[in-house]
Write a protein that holds these residues in place. Structure first.
Motif, short mmCIF file in Angstrom:
data_model
loop_
_atom_site.label_atom_id
_atom_site.label_comp_id
_atom_site.label_asym_id
_atom_site.label_seq_id
_atom_site.Cartn_x
_atom_site.Cartn_y
_atom_site.Cartn_z
N SER A 61 52.16 -12.05 36.96
CA SER A 61 52.51 -13.44 36.47
C SER A 61 52.26 -14.56 37.39
O SER A 61 51.79 -14.40 38.31
N ASP B 194 47.56 -24.87 41.79
CA ASP B 194 48.32 -24.00 40.60
C ASP B 194 47.55 -24.18 39.62
O ASP B 194 47.88 -24.88 38.79
N TYR C 258 56.12 -27.56 38.25
CA TYR C 258 56.55 -26.22 37.86
C TYR C 258 55.71 -24.92 38.50
O TYR C 258 54.48 -25.12 38.29
N HIS C 259 56.29 -23.99 39.28
CA HIS C 259 55.48 -23.08 39.79
C HIS C 259 56.28 -21.58 39.49
O HIS C 259 55.99 -20.78 40.36
N GLY C 260 57.00 -21.58 38.53
CA GLY C 260 57.63 -20.36 38.24
C GLY C 260 59.09 -20.14 38.34
O GLY C 260 59.77 -20.93 38.95
N GLU D 226 49.85 -28.62 40.82
CA GLU D 226 49.11 -28.25 39.53
C GLU D 226 48.16 -29.26 39.18
O GLU D 226 48.42 -30.63 39.37
N SER E 225 54.49 -16.61 38.36
CA SER E 225 55.44 -16.64 39.34
C SER E 225 55.07 -15.95 40.61
O SER E 225 55.04 -16.17 41.68
N LYS F 255 48.38 -16.30 32.75
CA LYS F 255 48.17 -16.91 31.70
C LYS F 255 46.94 -16.70 30.77
O LYS F 255 46.55 -15.47 30.22
N VAL G 284 52.35 -17.11 42.43
CA VAL G 284 52.67 -18.36 43.38
C VAL G 284 53.41 -17.62 44.80
O VAL G 284 53.26 -18.07 45.67
N VAL H 200 47.85 -22.14 36.79
CA VAL H 200 48.31 -21.10 35.87
C VAL H 200 48.26 -21.70 34.53
O VAL H 200 47.79 -20.87 33.66
N1 PMP Z 1 52.79 -21.98 37.60
C1 PMP Z 1 52.71 -22.86 36.73
C2 PMP Z 1 51.94 -24.04 36.77
C3 PMP Z 1 53.09 -22.55 35.12
O1 PMP Z 1 52.86 -23.48 34.38
C4 PMP Z 1 53.96 -21.15 35.19
C5 PMP Z 1 54.36 -21.14 33.90
N2 PMP Z 1 54.60 -21.88 32.81
C6 PMP Z 1 53.88 -20.41 36.20
C7 PMP Z 1 53.50 -20.97 37.49
C8 PMP Z 1 55.01 -19.49 36.07
O2 PMP Z 1 54.22 -18.39 35.24
P1 PMP Z 1 55.16 -17.03 34.75
O3 PMP Z 1 55.85 -17.62 33.63
O4 PMP Z 1 53.79 -16.28 34.33
O5 PMP Z 1 55.79 -16.33 35.90
#
Ligand code: PMP
Length: 459
Positions: free
Chosen positions: A119, A259, A153-155, A226, A121, A288, A124, A261
């Motif tokens: 994932s 990041d 946002y990083h999880g 991000e 998270s 993702k 990260v 993601v």
């Molecule tokens: N980093 C970023 C930039 C995200 O947008 C997200 C989820 N939206 C995450 C980390 C966390 O990913 P996950 O929900 O797959 O753990």
């Protein structure tokens, strides 16, 4: 697929047993969930037969669109051949090797290694441990602090939620953990009034330098951001921002982490967001779009210098049972190959992305309470504002956004409210006709929304 139960039964069972993420359980259960039963292309259907345009590609992840026939076939074959094996015991397997080889091909030059997770998270958290390990191996163990950004946002794991700058997450569970600090986001509309985009980009980057000097460069391990803040509301930094951030990180010998993601795997019309903004990180995190959500998998792309340093340090004591899971890896491989060989990322760059951006701006700029209409590739947003002329936001940030979002939902279109930013990121296979359809629905909804604002005396 034939289902045995009624919507009412499902709702009852869901309320009885299922705790939803980021949800007020009591109010959800009072209202009842919407059951999504199937999907094709950019469309979802619910259990009551309603067809919905998915303007969010699930949670920014179904890049390749729903209903591919090849991916389940590949998953089935892989499951029959080798459903699981680990990569801990000096072992590997064809699916993970093939994926790694392909990822090194699509990655920017200098990223020849990946570490797998399940994932964003986990990517990260893996990155946090990797960055700290890197400085240990370099003989600078005091370089531990990571700098994130407010509204990033990083999880949701303890590391990811700490590094992210969502104060409503920090409030629950004593976050951030020690060794994580934040700087303000590069949101020009709010923090750069009266400044040109380029001036503001440099100013926002200078906040990182200020923080480095405050903490002490000898204690800072990395800056993490991000390329475009997704969940924070599609905050697109000015062009001057990322190159200046890169210069600052190099100046103070600090690792730069992107990041990716959300931005990764074609969202901006480039394979990765860093290519849109012209900078080179040392590490970048993904998930993702790597599998387009068909199975859970994430990957941390490790730059060659960092990979060599980690290798020189011997064991890196980190990993997951499902790092490089064969079935997820096989599906991710087929997904990434299709994004490339079917020209899906190229189409976002050359065709559907520019078309979406043009139509998005034409459609929404005329609304009285819409401003900062923005986007790149197939990620776009606008901000709901009380007064455009004075650039005044609504009171009670997020309340109006939810009201707007609910109107979209009722009219069969999923777009998301991040505070009062209304955001959209549809599957990358969306056609121009479907872009027109999506925007026409959204325009109707915005007319209803502005009418409602007037009726309620909010505008
Ligand atoms: N980093 C970023 C930039 C995200 O947008 C997200 C989820 N939206 C995450 C980390 C966390 O990913 P996950 O929900 O797959 O753990």
């Amino acid at each position: 697929m034939k289902h045995q139960r009624s919507t009412a039964q499902w709702r009852e069972m869901d309320a009885a047993h299922h705790l939803h993420p980021f949800t007020d359980t009591a109010s959800l259960n009072a209202q009842g969930v919407r059951m999504i039963t199937h999907a094709d292309g950019i469309y979802l259907w619910d259990s009551e037969g309603n067809k919905i345009i998915d303007g969010m590609a699930g949670l920014w992840c179904v890049n390749i669109g729903y209903g591919r026939k090849d991916l389940p076939e590949i998953a089935k074959r892989q499951m029959e051949e080798l459903a699981y094996y680990n990569t801990f015991f000096k072992t590997s397997h064809p699916a993970v090797v093939e994926l790694s080889h392909l990822l090194a091909e699509v990655a920017p030059k200098g990223f020849d290694h990946v570490f797998y997770t399940n994932s964003g998270s986990e990517s990260v958290d893996t990155m946090i441990r990797m960055v700290r390990r890197y400085w240990d191996v370099k003989g600078k163990p005091q370089k531990k602090t990571l700098i994130g950004r407010w509204n990033g946002y990083h999880g949701s794991t303890i590391g990811g939620a700490s590094l992210g700058g969502m104060s409503y997450m920090h409030e629950q569970g004593d976050l951030p953990i020690p060794g994580i600090v934040h700087v303000q986001q590069p949101w020009h509309y709010k923090y750069g009034k009266g400044m040109s985009a380029d001036e503001f980009g440099l100013l926002a980057a200078s906040w990182i330098e200020d923080k480095i000097l405050e903490v002490g460069a000898d204690k800072v391990a990395a800056f993490v951001g991000e390329p475009i803040q997704g969940a924070g509301g599609v905050i697109i930094p000015p062009a001057s921002y990322w190159p200046e951030v890169e210069r600052i990180c190099r100046k103070y010998d600090i690792l730069l982490v992107a990041d990716e993601v959300i931005c990764g795997f074609g969202r901006t019309g480039h394979w990765f967001g860093q290519q849109q903004f012209g900078f080179t990180p040392d590490i970048f995190t993904t998930a993702k779009g790597l599998s387009s959500g068909y199975l859970p998998i994430g990957a941390v792309f490790v730059g060659n210098e960092v990979a060599a340093t980690l290798a020189a340090g011997g064991d890196f004591n980190h990993g997951f049972t499902y790092s490089g899971h064969p079935v997820a890896a096989a599906v991710a491989h087929a997904n990434v190959k299709a994004l490339r060989d079917e020209g899906i990322v190229a189409a976002v760059h050359e065709d559907t992305g520019p078309y979406m951006q043009k139509r998005w701006r034409e459609a929404f700029s005329r609304f009285e309470h819409v401003d900062d209409v923005r986007g790149v590739g197939l990620i776009q947003a606008f901000t709901l504002v009380k007064d455009k002329a004075s650039q005044t936001l609504f009171d009670n940030w997020g309340e109006i956004g939810l009201m707007c979002r609910d109107i979209f939902f009722r009219h069969g279109l999923i777009m998301r409210a991040c505070g009062d930013h209304i955001v959209s990121a549809p599957p990358l296979i969306i056609s121009k006709d479907q872009i027109d359809e999506m925007i026409a629905t959204a325009v109707e909804c915005m007319e209803i929304f502005e009418q409602k604002l007037k009726e309620r005396g909010l505008a």
